[in-house]
Design a protein around this motif. Structure first.
Motif, PDB file in Angstrom:
ATOM      1  N   UNK A  21       3.441  17.050  -9.487  1.00 39.48           N
ATOM      2  CA  UNK A  21       2.935  16.053  -8.546  1.00 39.48           C
ATOM      3  C   UNK A  21       3.040  16.570  -7.119  1.00 39.48           C
ATOM      4  N   UNK A  22       4.128  17.260  -6.812  1.00 39.38           N
ATOM      5  CA  UNK A  22       4.307  17.815  -5.474  1.00 39.38           C
ATOM      6  C   UNK A  22       3.238  18.867  -5.166  1.00 39.38           C
ATOM      7  N   UNK A  23       2.829  19.624  -6.172  1.00 38.75           N
ATOM      8  CA  UNK A  23       1.755  20.595  -5.955  1.00 38.75           C
ATOM      9  C   UNK A  23       0.456  19.884  -5.580  1.00 38.75           C
ATOM     10  N   UNK A  24       0.163  18.784  -6.253  1.00 34.37           N
ATOM     11  CA  UNK A  24      -1.037  18.020  -5.912  1.00 34.37           C
ATOM     12  C   UNK A  24      -0.957  17.462  -4.503  1.00 34.37           C
ATOM     13  N   UNK A  25       0.230  17.033  -4.116  1.00 33.04           N
ATOM     14  CA  UNK A  25       0.412  16.485  -2.773  1.00 33.04           C
ATOM     15  C   UNK A  25       0.309  17.571  -1.708  1.00 33.04           C
ATOM     16  N   UNK A  84      -8.841  12.509  -5.214  1.00 38.83           N
ATOM     17  CA  UNK A  84      -8.183  11.911  -4.047  1.00 38.83           C
ATOM     18  C   UNK A  84      -9.000  10.773  -3.449  1.00 38.83           C
ATOM     19  N   UNK A  85     -10.316  10.968  -3.338  1.00 38.79           N
ATOM     20  CA  UNK A  85     -11.170   9.935  -2.733  1.00 38.79           C
ATOM     21  C   UNK A  85     -11.116   8.659  -3.559  1.00 38.79           C
ATOM     22  N   UNK A  86     -11.174   8.805  -4.871  1.00 38.69           N
ATOM     23  CA  UNK A  86     -11.105   7.639  -5.749  1.00 38.69           C
ATOM     24  C   UNK A  86      -9.750   6.933  -5.640  1.00 38.69           C
ATOM     25  N   UNK A  87      -8.680   7.720  -5.636  1.00 37.74           N
ATOM     26  CA  UNK A  87      -7.342   7.143  -5.553  1.00 37.74           C
ATOM     27  C   UNK A  87      -7.172   6.365  -4.254  1.00 37.74           C
ATOM     28  N   UNK A  88      -7.597   6.958  -3.132  1.00 40.69           N
ATOM     29  CA  UNK A  88      -7.446   6.272  -1.843  1.00 40.69           C
ATOM     30  C   UNK A  88      -8.342   5.045  -1.743  1.00 40.69           C
ATOM     31  N   UNK A  89      -9.533   5.106  -2.378  1.00 39.05           N
ATOM     32  CA  UNK A  89     -10.431   3.949  -2.365  1.00 39.05           C
ATOM     33  C   UNK A  89      -9.805   2.759  -3.091  1.00 39.05           C
ATOM     34  N   UNK A 107      -6.309   2.486  -3.909  1.00 43.06           N
ATOM     35  CA  UNK A 107      -4.952   2.171  -3.462  1.00 43.06           C
ATOM     36  C   UNK A 107      -4.823   1.995  -1.956  1.00 43.06           C
ATOM     37  N   UNK A 108      -5.846   2.370  -1.212  1.00 45.59           N
ATOM     38  CA  UNK A 108      -5.744   2.329   0.240  1.00 45.59           C
ATOM     39  C   UNK A 108      -5.245   3.657   0.776  1.00 45.59           C
ATOM     40  N   UNK A 109      -5.020   3.709   2.079  1.00 43.41           N
ATOM     41  CA  UNK A 109      -4.658   4.956   2.725  1.00 43.41           C
ATOM     42  C   UNK A 109      -3.154   5.164   2.866  1.00 43.41           C
ATOM     43  N   UNK A 110      -2.351   4.388   2.152  1.00 45.41           N
ATOM     44  CA  UNK A 110      -0.910   4.593   2.180  1.00 45.41           C
ATOM     45  C   UNK A 110      -0.528   5.834   1.385  1.00 45.41           C
ATOM     46  N   UNK A 111       0.750   6.044   1.220  1.00 44.51           N
ATOM     47  CA  UNK A 111       1.244   7.218   0.504  1.00 44.51           C
ATOM     48  C   UNK A 111       1.201   6.952  -0.999  1.00 44.51           C
ATOM     49  N   UNK A 112       0.114   7.370  -1.626  1.00 43.49           N
ATOM     50  CA  UNK A 112      -0.035   7.160  -3.070  1.00 43.49           C
ATOM     51  C   UNK A 112       0.996   7.958  -3.858  1.00 43.49           C
ATOM     52  N   UNK A 113       1.454   9.064  -3.302  1.00 45.31           N
ATOM     53  CA  UNK A 113       2.361   9.932  -4.042  1.00 45.31           C
ATOM     54  C   UNK A 113       3.751   9.318  -4.214  1.00 45.31           C
ATOM     55  N   UNK A 114       4.159   8.505  -3.258  1.00 47.54           N
ATOM     56  CA  UNK A 114       5.462   7.852  -3.402  1.00 47.54           C
ATOM     57  C   UNK A 114       5.450   6.914  -4.609  1.00 47.54           C
ATOM     58  N   UNK A 115       4.417   6.105  -4.710  1.00 42.97           N
ATOM     59  CA  UNK A 115       4.303   5.220  -5.854  1.00 42.97           C
ATOM     60  C   UNK A 115       4.102   5.985  -7.147  1.00 42.97           C
ATOM     61  N   UNK A 116       3.344   7.066  -7.084  1.00 45.88           N
ATOM     62  CA  UNK A 116       3.097   7.871  -8.282  1.00 45.88           C
ATOM     63  C   UNK A 116       4.386   8.485  -8.800  1.00 45.88           C
ATOM     64  N   UNK A 117       5.236   8.936  -7.895  1.00 50.80           N
ATOM     65  CA  UNK A 117       6.503   9.539  -8.307  1.00 50.80           C
ATOM     66  C   UNK A 117       7.346   8.535  -9.094  1.00 50.80           C
ATOM     67  N   UNK A 118       7.437   7.295  -8.595  1.00 49.10           N
ATOM     68  CA  UNK A 118       8.218   6.263  -9.290  1.00 49.10           C
ATOM     69  C   UNK A 118       7.596   5.940 -10.646  1.00 49.10           C
ATOM     70  N   UNK A 119       6.275   5.810 -10.667  1.00 45.22           N
ATOM     71  CA  UNK A 119       5.594   5.453 -11.907  1.00 45.22           C
ATOM     72  C   UNK A 119       5.759   6.544 -12.957  1.00 45.22           C
TER      73      UNK A 119
END
Length: 208
Positions: A97-101, A172-177, A179-191
Motif C-alpha cells: 500500500x505504501x508503494x501505491x501511495x 486514483x481518479x476513481x478512488x478520489x471521486x 472518497x473525496x480528496x482526503x487521505x484515502x490511504x489512511x482509511x485503506x491501511x485500517x481497512x
C-alpha cells in the motif's frame, strides 16, 4: 577493460529528470503512445540533449522498468519465514500500500505495461517474479499447515494483496471521486489491516 567515467553532478541530474519525465509520459500514454518529444518536454530538456543520455525511447523505458521491478519485488522479498505469520502478511500488505501511495506513477507504468501484454517484462514475470511468489507461497502454506494462519490458497492470497493495494494508485481518479480528496490511504491501511487480520485468524468463525 573499458569503464565509463563517473557521471558529473549535472549529468546525474539530467539523467534523473529524463527518467522522471519519461515516467510521467509513459504512465499516462503507455509505451506506444509516448514520444521522445513528449518526454523531452516533460523533462524540460531539448530532444538532442535527451538523446545524449538515452539513444531511444526504448532505452528510457527499459531503464524505468529495471528500476521499477527491483522496487516492486522488495516488499515480497522482505516477508520473513521466521517471523510471526499474521504480522508478516499484514506488514507485506502495508508495504504494498505504501508503494501505491509513494510511487503512483510507477504503479501506473507497471499497469499499462501489463495491460499491453507485458511485452518488455514478460520474461521477468514468468521467471524471477514467479519464482519469488512460489517461494513465499511455500512459506504461507507452511504456516497454514501448522495451523498458525487460516488455510486458504497462498498464491491467491498474494494476488489479492496486489489487487487491493495497487488499485489505490492505478485507479486514483476513481478512488478520489468516490472518497473525496482526503487521505484515502489512511482509511485503506485500517481497512486492509482489519480485513487480513480477520481472514488469517486460524480460529473458526463463531456462528451467531
Amino acid at each position: 577493460m573499458n569503464e565509463h567515467p563517473p557521471m558529473t553532478r549535472i549529468q546525474a541530474r539530467n539523467r534523473a529528470v529524463i527518467l522522471s519525465g519519461g515516467l510521467d509520459v509513459f504512465s499516462i500514454a503507455g509505451f506506444r503512445g509516448a514520444t521522445l518529444d513528449q518526454i523531452a518536454d516533460a523533462a524540460g530538456l531539448s530532444k538532442p540533449n535527451l538523446l545524449y543520455y538515452f539513444p531511444s525511447k526504448d532505452a528510457i523505458y527499459a531503464a524505468l522498468l529495471e528500476q521499477l521491478l527491483a522496487t516492486w519485488l522488495d516488499p515480497l522479498r522482505a516477508l520473513d519465514a521466521d517471523g510471526d505469520p499474521v504480522t508478516e502478511v499484514l506488514a507485506y500488505a502495508r508495504r504494498k500500500l505504501a508503494l501505491s501511495r509513494d510511487f503512483p506513477r510507477e504503479s501506473r507504468l507497471f499497469a499499462t505495461e501489463i495491460l499491453a501484454g507485458a511485452p518488455q517484462i514478460h520474461a521477468m514475470l514468468a521467471g524471477p517474479l514467479r519464482d519469488l511468489v512460489n517461494e513465499k507461497a511455500l512459506v504461507l502454506q507452511s504456516w497454514m499447515d501448522a495451523g498458525r494462519i487460516r488455510a486458504t490458497d497462498p498464491h491467491h492470497l498474494i494476488v489479492s494483496i496486489w489487487a487491493l493495494t495497487q488499485h489505490y494508485a492505478d485507479f486514483d481518479v476513481q478512488v478520489r471521486a468516490v472518497l473525496g480528496d482526503g487521505d484515502a490511504f489512511a482509511g485503506a491501511d485500517h481497512f486492509i489491516t482489519d480485513l487480513y487480520r480477520s481472514l488469517l485468524d486460524p480460529a473458526p468463525a463463531r456462528r451467531l
